[in-house]
Enzyme design. Sequence first.
Site, PDB file in Angstrom:
ATOM      1  N   ASP A 183      -6.230  10.345  -2.731  1.00  0.00           N
ATOM      2  CA  ASP A 183      -6.882  11.472  -2.074  1.00  0.00           C
ATOM      3  C   ASP A 183      -8.263  11.575  -2.763  1.00  0.00           C
ATOM      4  OD1 ASP A 183      -4.850  11.677  -0.170  1.00  0.00           O
ATOM      5  OD2 ASP A 183      -4.173  13.596  -1.238  1.00  0.00           O
ATOM      6  N   ASP A 222      -1.282  15.667   6.267  1.00  0.00           N
ATOM      7  CA  ASP A 222      -1.888  15.042   5.593  1.00  0.00           C
ATOM      8  C   ASP A 222      -3.263  15.725   5.397  1.00  0.00           C
ATOM      9  OD1 ASP A 222      -3.073  13.182   3.540  1.00  0.00           O
ATOM     10  OD2 ASP A 222      -3.709  11.836   5.376  1.00  0.00           O
ATOM     11  N   ASN A 277      -9.262  -0.525   7.184  1.00  0.00           N
ATOM     12  CA  ASN A 277      -8.099   0.225   7.170  1.00  0.00           C
ATOM     13  C   ASN A 277      -7.634   0.112   8.893  1.00  0.00           C
ATOM     14  OD1 ASN A 277      -6.060   1.902   7.516  1.00  0.00           O
ATOM     15  ND2 ASN A 277      -7.296   3.867   7.448  1.00  0.00           N
ATOM     16  N   ARG A 280     -13.423   5.114  -1.761  1.00  0.00           N
ATOM     17  CA  ARG A 280     -13.423   5.432  -0.091  1.00  0.00           C
ATOM     18  C   ARG A 280     -14.489   6.421   0.205  1.00  0.00           C
ATOM     19  NH1 ARG A 280      -8.309   7.842   3.453  1.00  0.00           N
ATOM     20  NH2 ARG A 280      -9.682   9.450   4.525  1.00  0.00           N
ATOM     21  N   ASP A 335      -2.977   5.618  -2.650  1.00  0.00           N
ATOM     22  CA  ASP A 335      -4.019   6.566  -2.160  1.00  0.00           C
ATOM     23  C   ASP A 335      -3.977   7.797  -3.058  1.00  0.00           C
ATOM     24  OD1 ASP A 335      -5.386   8.519  -0.603  1.00  0.00           O
ATOM     25  OD2 ASP A 335      -4.229   8.148   1.122  1.00  0.00           O
ATOM     26  N   CYS A 370      -7.091  13.865   7.668  1.00  0.00           N
ATOM     27  CA  CYS A 370      -6.953  12.319   7.980  1.00  0.00           C
ATOM     28  C   CYS A 370      -8.229  11.774   8.354  1.00  0.00           C
ATOM     29  CB  CYS A 370      -5.860  12.295   9.335  1.00  0.00           C
ATOM     30  SG  CYS A 370      -5.665  10.413   9.784  1.00  0.00           S
ATOM     31  N   GLU A 375     -14.271   3.983   5.585  1.00  0.00           N
ATOM     32  CA  GLU A 375     -13.136   4.642   6.398  1.00  0.00           C
ATOM     33  C   GLU A 375     -13.877   4.842   7.814  1.00  0.00           C
ATOM     34  OE1 GLU A 375     -10.363   4.689   7.478  1.00  0.00           O
ATOM     35  OE2 GLU A 375      -9.244   6.373   6.672  1.00  0.00           O
ATOM     36  N   HIS A 431      -7.228   4.298  -4.874  1.00  0.00           N
ATOM     37  CA  HIS A 431      -8.627   4.603  -4.166  1.00  0.00           C
ATOM     38  C   HIS A 431      -8.631   6.156  -4.190  1.00  0.00           C
ATOM     39  CE1 HIS A 431      -7.283   6.085  -0.317  1.00  0.00           C
ATOM     40  NE2 HIS A 431      -6.520   4.941  -0.259  1.00  0.00           N
ATOM     41  N   TYR A 449       0.910  -1.265   0.105  1.00  0.00           N
ATOM     42  CA  TYR A 449      -0.064  -0.055   0.021  1.00  0.00           C
ATOM     43  C   TYR A 449       0.865   1.191   0.055  1.00  0.00           C
ATOM     44  CZ  TYR A 449      -3.615   3.206   1.362  1.00  0.00           C
ATOM     45  OH  TYR A 449      -4.621   4.392   1.682  1.00  0.00           O
ATOM     46  N   GLU A 469     -11.305   9.232  -2.533  1.00  0.00           N
ATOM     47  CA  GLU A 469     -12.417   9.545  -1.213  1.00  0.00           C
ATOM     48  C   GLU A 469     -13.468  10.494  -1.750  1.00  0.00           C
ATOM     49  OE1 GLU A 469      -9.805  11.977   1.593  1.00  0.00           O
ATOM     50  OE2 GLU A 469      -8.839  10.111   0.744  1.00  0.00           O
TER      51      GLU A 469
END
Length: 297
Positions: free
Chosen positions: A91, A62, A213, A161, A89, A126, A191, A116, A48, A118
């Site tokens: 975002d 983040d 996760n 996500r 990731d 985060c 998430e 992924h 990952y 989101e």
Amino acid sequence: MLHAAPTAAQKRAAFRAGLNSGKLQRFPGAFNPLSAKLIEREGFEGVYVSGAVLSADLGLPDIGLTTITEVAGRAQQIARVTALPALVDADTGFGEPMNAARTVQLLEDAGVAGMHLEDQVNPKRCGHLDGKDVVDRDVAVRRISAAASARRDPDFVIAARTDAAGVHGLDDAIERAKAFADAGADLIFPEAMTGPEDFEKMRAAVDVPILANMTEFGKSKLLDAPTLESLGVNLVIYPVTLLRIAMHAAETALREIAGEGTQEGLLDRMQHRRDLYDLLDYPAYNTFDQNIFTFSV
């Protein structure tokens, strides 16, 4: 040597096969290419590439400050050295739906197996912090639809996500997950699930694979692999675990060097040079050099 032997297409096919195997796929987060090689050597199913880890590696929080160029570059470096599939990731897709579409193609070119997206608003946070917010469901669906339509390799995995559980509750997260699957998502990443019951409800609601996760110090209870597998989870990520371990060890070492004036007391806690050389496959490089560079008729 230099590059992993399997092609990007082969790794993507392996990723899809793993998601459909009925066996939990374990993807620790690699904080650099070398740690990805270690993940592979220790027998995990994938790697990952965490946005939180990349941000921290750049000395940034983040909160959506990294760029697609930085993410694609690090993803390519990691994918290059490991035979394992890499999930990245991405975002919020780095912009509007058209940007999400371009992100897919840049990450395909980087050789990763999937990404992924989101449904948070920008600037994102985060997923295990308070104060985050999500975009309207139809906006999030357009992101997923754009990403799914942009891929050129049908085996490239698009994961969706949703952070809605921590904002509007689990029911909204489930409705979003259903809509994302209908829009073309191959994998659902709910998430900040709080425990087994949340995963059970999500598993019962969607037909596509789901991701757990297991990040430390967050809102989710840390469930072991057998438990996750029994809940019907298909993929688990440990996004920041290796970075946290490495940074704690580095901090401890620096304090000892500062206090003792030498690193001699740390030797038994270090990776030995021979083990590093073995991980890097030095013998293969030496053989190549001897057979090619120094070759003479």
